[in-house]
Design a protein around this motif. Sequence first.
Motif, PDB file in Angstrom:
ATOM      1  N   GLU A 143       3.652   9.350  -2.243  1.00 25.29           N
ATOM      2  CA  GLU A 143       4.496   8.690  -1.362  1.00 25.29           C
ATOM      3  C   GLU A 143       6.105   8.409  -1.974  1.00 25.29           C
ATOM      4  O   GLU A 143       5.926   7.933  -3.069  1.00 25.29           O
ATOM      5  CB  GLU A 143       4.148   7.323  -0.706  1.00 25.29           C
ATOM      6  CG  GLU A 143       5.143   6.907   0.351  1.00 25.29           C
ATOM      7  CD  GLU A 143       4.559   5.575   0.956  1.00 25.29           C
ATOM      8  OE1 GLU A 143       5.451   4.703   1.693  1.00 25.29           O
ATOM      9  OE2 GLU A 143       3.355   5.398   0.690  1.00 25.29           O
ATOM     10  N   TRP A 202       0.507  -1.847 -11.472  1.00 24.27           N
ATOM     11  CA  TRP A 202       0.955  -0.897 -10.927  1.00 24.27           C
ATOM     12  C   TRP A 202      -0.145  -0.432  -9.716  1.00 24.27           C
ATOM     13  O   TRP A 202       0.437  -0.461  -8.500  1.00 24.27           O
ATOM     14  CB  TRP A 202       1.654   0.211 -11.621  1.00 24.27           C
ATOM     15  CG  TRP A 202       2.506   1.272 -10.774  1.00 24.27           C
ATOM     16  CD1 TRP A 202       1.970   2.293 -10.327  1.00 24.27           C
ATOM     17  CD2 TRP A 202       3.786   1.057 -10.099  1.00 24.27           C
ATOM     18  NE1 TRP A 202       3.008   2.930  -9.534  1.00 24.27           N
ATOM     19  CE2 TRP A 202       4.027   2.246  -9.392  1.00 24.27           C
ATOM     20  CE3 TRP A 202       4.710   0.079 -10.377  1.00 24.27           C
ATOM     21  CZ2 TRP A 202       5.389   2.319  -8.842  1.00 24.27           C
ATOM     22  CZ3 TRP A 202       6.019   0.056  -9.435  1.00 24.27           C
ATOM     23  CH2 TRP A 202       6.199   1.216  -8.881  1.00 24.27           C
ATOM     24  N   ARG A 253       9.139   7.833  -7.057  1.00 20.93           N
ATOM     25  CA  ARG A 253       8.763   7.348  -5.577  1.00 20.93           C
ATOM     26  C   ARG A 253      10.193   7.236  -4.965  1.00 20.93           C
ATOM     27  O   ARG A 253       9.944   7.279  -3.568  1.00 20.93           O
ATOM     28  CB  ARG A 253       8.191   5.918  -5.643  1.00 20.93           C
ATOM     29  CG  ARG A 253       6.991   5.813  -6.322  1.00 20.93           C
ATOM     30  CD  ARG A 253       6.277   4.529  -6.094  1.00 20.93           C
ATOM     31  NE  ARG A 253       4.656   4.588  -6.278  1.00 20.93           N
ATOM     32  CZ  ARG A 253       4.007   4.970  -5.593  1.00 20.93           C
ATOM     33  NH1 ARG A 253       4.252   5.188  -4.388  1.00 20.93           N
ATOM     34  NH2 ARG A 253       2.419   4.669  -5.815  1.00 20.93           N
ATOM     35  N   TRP A 294      -0.570  -3.146  -7.152  1.00 20.89           N
ATOM     36  CA  TRP A 294       0.412  -3.195  -6.186  1.00 20.89           C
ATOM     37  C   TRP A 294       0.701  -1.984  -5.318  1.00 20.89           C
ATOM     38  O   TRP A 294       0.967  -2.060  -3.840  1.00 20.89           O
ATOM     39  CB  TRP A 294       1.817  -3.334  -7.242  1.00 20.89           C
ATOM     40  CG  TRP A 294       3.158  -3.349  -6.436  1.00 20.89           C
ATOM     41  CD1 TRP A 294       3.933  -2.475  -6.105  1.00 20.89           C
ATOM     42  CD2 TRP A 294       3.506  -4.522  -5.570  1.00 20.89           C
ATOM     43  NE1 TRP A 294       4.949  -2.746  -5.268  1.00 20.89           N
ATOM     44  CE2 TRP A 294       4.663  -4.179  -4.981  1.00 20.89           C
ATOM     45  CE3 TRP A 294       3.073  -5.741  -5.313  1.00 20.89           C
ATOM     46  CZ2 TRP A 294       5.582  -5.140  -4.202  1.00 20.89           C
ATOM     47  CZ3 TRP A 294       3.556  -6.686  -4.470  1.00 20.89           C
ATOM     48  CH2 TRP A 294       4.963  -6.343  -4.138  1.00 20.89           C
ATOM     49  N   THR A 295       0.437  -0.810  -5.649  1.00 22.14           N
ATOM     50  CA  THR A 295       0.576   0.335  -4.831  1.00 22.14           C
ATOM     51  C   THR A 295      -0.886   0.599  -4.160  1.00 22.14           C
ATOM     52  O   THR A 295      -0.957   1.679  -3.305  1.00 22.14           O
ATOM     53  CB  THR A 295       0.773   1.622  -5.475  1.00 22.14           C
ATOM     54  OG1 THR A 295      -0.448   1.851  -6.615  1.00 22.14           O
ATOM     55  CG2 THR A 295       2.058   1.630  -6.467  1.00 22.14           C
ATOM     56  N   LYS A 308       0.808  -1.196  -0.014  1.00 19.87           N
ATOM     57  CA  LYS A 308       0.008   0.068  -0.065  1.00 19.87           C
ATOM     58  C   LYS A 308       0.906   1.220   0.071  1.00 19.87           C
ATOM     59  O   LYS A 308       1.576   1.531   0.815  1.00 19.87           O
ATOM     60  CB  LYS A 308      -1.036   0.049   1.117  1.00 19.87           C
ATOM     61  CG  LYS A 308      -1.699  -1.427   1.082  1.00 19.87           C
ATOM     62  CD  LYS A 308      -2.746  -1.466   0.244  1.00 19.87           C
ATOM     63  CE  LYS A 308      -3.696  -2.740   0.571  1.00 19.87           C
ATOM     64  NZ  LYS A 308      -4.411  -2.684  -0.564  1.00 19.87           N
ATOM     65  N   PHE A 309       0.757   2.194  -0.972  1.00 16.08           N
ATOM     66  CA  PHE A 309       1.179   3.296  -0.999  1.00 16.08           C
ATOM     67  C   PHE A 309       0.353   4.303  -1.834  1.00 16.08           C
ATOM     68  O   PHE A 309      -0.525   3.912  -2.388  1.00 16.08           O
ATOM     69  CB  PHE A 309       2.643   3.284  -2.289  1.00 16.08           C
ATOM     70  CG  PHE A 309       3.704   2.113  -1.735  1.00 16.08           C
ATOM     71  CD1 PHE A 309       4.539   2.568  -0.773  1.00 16.08           C
ATOM     72  CD2 PHE A 309       3.510   0.979  -2.306  1.00 16.08           C
ATOM     73  CE1 PHE A 309       5.545   1.558  -0.325  1.00 16.08           C
ATOM     74  CE2 PHE A 309       4.561   0.102  -2.093  1.00 16.08           C
ATOM     75  CZ  PHE A 309       5.400   0.341  -1.126  1.00 16.08           C
ATOM     76  N   SER A 310       0.696   5.573  -1.267  1.00 13.22           N
ATOM     77  CA  SER A 310      -0.078   6.718  -1.937  1.00 13.22           C
ATOM     78  C   SER A 310       0.623   7.028  -3.034  1.00 13.22           C
ATOM     79  O   SER A 310       1.597   6.884  -3.501  1.00 13.22           O
ATOM     80  CB  SER A 310      -0.195   7.939  -0.784  1.00 13.22           C
ATOM     81  OG  SER A 310       1.057   8.450  -0.872  1.00 13.22           O
ATOM     82  N   ASP A 311      -0.044   8.017  -3.970  1.00 14.53           N
ATOM     83  CA  ASP A 311       0.194   8.511  -5.296  1.00 14.53           C
ATOM     84  C   ASP A 311       1.412   9.229  -4.827  1.00 14.53           C
ATOM     85  O   ASP A 311       2.205   9.453  -5.824  1.00 14.53           O
ATOM     86  CB  ASP A 311      -0.891   9.209  -5.827  1.00 14.53           C
ATOM     87  CG  ASP A 311      -1.883   8.257  -6.762  1.00 14.53           C
ATOM     88  OD1 ASP A 311      -1.207   7.125  -6.861  1.00 14.53           O
ATOM     89  OD2 ASP A 311      -2.637   8.911  -7.199  1.00 14.53           O
TER      90      ASP A 311
END
Length: 309
Positions: free
Chosen positions: A9, A63, A240, A66-67, A4-7
Amino acid sequence: MAAKFSDTETSPRPVLGILLRLAAMAILSLMFALVKLAGERGIHLTESLFYRQLAGLPVAIAWLWWTGALASIRTTRPLQHGIRMVLGASAMALNFSAMLLLPMAEATTFGFAAQIFATILAALLLGEPTGRYRWGAVALGFVGVLIALQPGGEAIPLQGAAVALVGALVTAGVIIQLRRMAQTEPAGAIVFWFSLTSLVPLGIAVLLFGKNHDAESWAILAGLSLAGAVAQILLTASLRHASVAAIMTMDYSALLWSAFIGFAVFGEIPSYSIWLGAPLIIGAGLIIAWREQYLARKRAMEAAEYPFG
């Protein structure tokens, strides 16, 4: 489970971001070389564009998964995505065409003018204040373009140069549209909808102009599609790990790759005017980037000093 990532991060690993960006530029240059090879084998431009985008769509979806950003594809601004698709597909078609009409180094050099055109469009369309530094950079960049065009000297094909410069102008339009959309749309939605919607007109074009090919031609199409998809991943990943300001200068390494591949594969020797004009165009782009970064930092500091306006 997907990470989990933000746009927005990023990881504090600028060296990794720079290396990823350099790799992306090398692979993009390889993709453009395969576009030229495809053209030499009679593969229609629309086929190269279609298969490039077809390979990019699953990469974009993977992608986003994944994020953890699949939900970000929801949008309430379809018209803005439609405009972005028209501009983006047109820019791709023009830039691919420039590679077919010009030596790789020349086409790449004229493509660098996009940042110069974007500065002019931002002032005209967005009303962005543009002071003497950026107008001076615009003037410097156009001097570089004139030198690269070498008027009155050993002629660069006029049609190819015109296509490349119009491609840079339309690419600048894409930059302006992305700036507008970034105010309301997450990056995931922008990437996904461009990849998906561009397949509609390109798919129709392939039905009209596509044809059967031998195994080697299909391998070239597969190679350019794969190269485009891998470059897309690397470009996204680089952001990123490092800031735009840190990695932007790496984009200009594409000129070295284009010159090397153009010579090694196609026997192209860049003219002296390219090596004289390119530094001026690149310098103009760096001045514009530096000025934008400086002004953004200044605004951030002023906001911190006066948080209540």
